[in-house]
Write a protein that holds these residues in place. Structure first.
Motif, mmCIF file in Angstrom:
data_model
loop_
_atom_site.group_PDB
_atom_site.id
_atom_site.type_symbol
_atom_site.label_atom_id
_atom_site.label_comp_id
_atom_site.label_asym_id
_atom_site.label_seq_id
_atom_site.Cartn_x
_atom_site.Cartn_y
_atom_site.Cartn_z
ATOM 1 N N ARG A 29 33.177 37.339 38.223
ATOM 2 C CA ARG A 29 33.669 37.261 39.464
ATOM 3 C C ARG A 29 35.056 38.379 39.584
ATOM 4 N N SER A 30 35.133 38.914 38.725
ATOM 5 C CA SER A 30 36.226 39.981 38.806
ATOM 6 C C SER A 30 37.648 39.540 38.469
ATOM 7 N N PHE A 31 37.633 38.401 37.931
ATOM 8 C CA PHE A 31 39.033 37.780 37.436
ATOM 9 C C PHE A 31 39.363 38.667 36.256
ATOM 10 N N ILE A 32 40.764 38.723 36.086
ATOM 11 C CA ILE A 32 41.349 39.094 34.972
ATOM 12 C C ILE A 32 41.345 37.912 33.760
ATOM 13 N N VAL A 33 40.738 38.060 32.660
ATOM 14 C CA VAL A 33 40.659 36.775 31.903
ATOM 15 C C VAL A 33 41.853 36.925 30.488
ATOM 16 N N ARG A 34 42.525 36.028 30.250
ATOM 17 C CA ARG A 34 43.297 35.945 29.023
ATOM 18 C C ARG A 34 42.786 34.871 28.401
ATOM 19 N N GLY A 35 41.914 34.972 27.193
ATOM 20 C CA GLY A 35 41.363 33.909 26.410
ATOM 21 C C GLY A 35 42.510 33.686 25.055
ATOM 22 N N LYS A 51 32.521 44.031 26.433
ATOM 23 C CA LYS A 51 33.223 45.407 26.433
ATOM 24 C C LYS A 51 32.814 45.760 27.710
ATOM 25 N N GLU A 52 31.834 45.756 28.463
ATOM 26 C CA GLU A 52 31.487 46.138 29.697
ATOM 27 C C GLU A 52 32.601 46.027 30.632
ATOM 28 N N HIS A 53 33.602 44.850 30.463
ATOM 29 C CA HIS A 53 34.382 44.327 31.543
ATOM 30 C C HIS A 53 35.816 45.092 31.074
#
Length: 355
Positions: A29-35, A51-53
């Motif tokens: 959904r194009s969020f930036i995600v910090r895990g 890696k594609e993101h």
């Protein structure tokens, strides 16, 4: 409050069974995600998987979630938090081994959300129907529970018996106490900020309560021996056929597909009406023979269980849960037992774990 439909989302316990699916859906959904993960090595797998993101997946190392300021750095500049990290210890000797990290982890993430309330707009906590379940008294009829119900037994059992309390009560008590901590924190801080500073907290709270979680996995488990939790439980009971008697045929429980839990996490984030709600996330009910019967349609290597003795009329399920509220607010459609079984068997076949 409005839902969060873009920006940066913090996902705790990012390498877990549910959380990796959450990462996938958020990134799509194009969020930036910090895990958050406990060590750098656990983050390496996630970076390779997604890696594609590119740099839209960030990894933050949080070695100990029970520390008061554990998430302070990770929570900087995030628009929302999905708190999924929590211990799943079903055989704890000391109740505090499971209760303390669950409660302190919840307190820690909410403390960080409070410090960063200038940017955080929503916090979603993953609890469990363990915080709702109530064992039946002798002669009591099975019942359907909803979001208004709370487990009134497990905490008392643990307080009275300590180490001697049944292991399941220790786990359930951890879920009750952690979830109550979340709701009490939210209500207290809203009230405090309003009364003392005339300000709003700035973020709202959502709590999700799933039952047993099954389905295909994408978290790191390169071998069958490395697979744990309910994913391994499903393999042992269905593929290996290690159950018999009542555990196979009569003891009923509720379940949900892991991908539906992950989908609910995302929907709870983006749906305005989810704010301030407690939502049961449930796919259906089962006994293990029912999963086995479904699995044998997709592989003739699955042991048959005890088909002749299986009688749905004899199933005993103390608690079942209604998911009507969650479906109405989130608009979610749950996978059927057959769909989950098919996808799980095909996942195991692709790994060479089922013929």
């Amino acid at each position: 409050m409005p839902g969060v439909t873009s920006g940066r989302v913090l996902v705790t316990g990012a390498n877990g069974y549910v959380a990796v699916w959450v990462l996938k859906y958020l990134l799509e959904r194009s969020f930036i995600v910090r895990g958050t993960v406990r060590s750098e090595s656990k983050g390496t797998y996630l970076k390779e998987l997604f890696k594609e993101h590119g740099d839209r997946l960030e990894i933050s190392i949080v070695p100990d979630i029970t520390q008061t300021e554990a998430f302070d750095t990770a929570a900087q500049d995030v628009d929302a938090i999905l708190h999924i990290a929590s211990p799943v210890i079903l055989d704890a000797d000391d109740p505090n081994d499971v209760i303390v990290p669950a409660v302190l982890g919840t307190s820690s993430i909410l403390g960080s959300a409070l410090k960063h309330r200038a940017t955080v707009k929503r916090v979603v906590i993953t609890s469990s129907v363990a915080a709702i379940a109530n064992p039946l008294a002798p002669g009591e009829a099975p019942r359907m529970l909803n979001e208004e119900d709370w487990n009134q037994v497990s905490v008392k059992e643990v307080e009275a018996k300590g180490r001697a309390a049944p292991s399941m009560h220790k786990y359930r008590a951890s879920k009750v106490l952690a979830e109550r901590t979340a709701w009490e924190f939210w209500e207290r801080e809203k009230r405090k900020l309003s009364q003392e500073l005339g300000e709003e907290l700035g973020w709202d709270l959502v709590v999700l309560n799933p039952p047993f979680v099954y389905g295909p996995f994408i978290h790191e488990a390169p071998t069958l021996q490395a697979l744990g939790g309910t994913a391994r439980q499903w393999y042992d009971h269905v593929v290996e056929g290690d159950l018999s008697g009542d555990a196979l045929l009569k003891e009923g429980f509720d379940w949900v597909d892991v991908r539906d839990v992950a989908h609910a996490e995302v929907l709870s984030l983006i749906t305005p009406a989810a704010g301030g709600e407690r939502l049961i996330i449930r796919g259906g009910s089962y006994v293990w023979q029912k999963f086995i019967n479904a699995a044998r349609r997709f592989s003739d290597k699955i042991p048959p269980g005890d088909v002749k003795a299986y009688d749905p009329a004899k199933i005993c399920q103390a608690n079942s849960y209604t998911s009507e509220k969650g479906q109405r607010i989130l608009g979610i459609r749950y996978r059927t037992l057959e769909e989950t079984t098919k996808d799980t068997i095909e996942d195991f076949q692709a790994r060479g774990w089922v013929q």
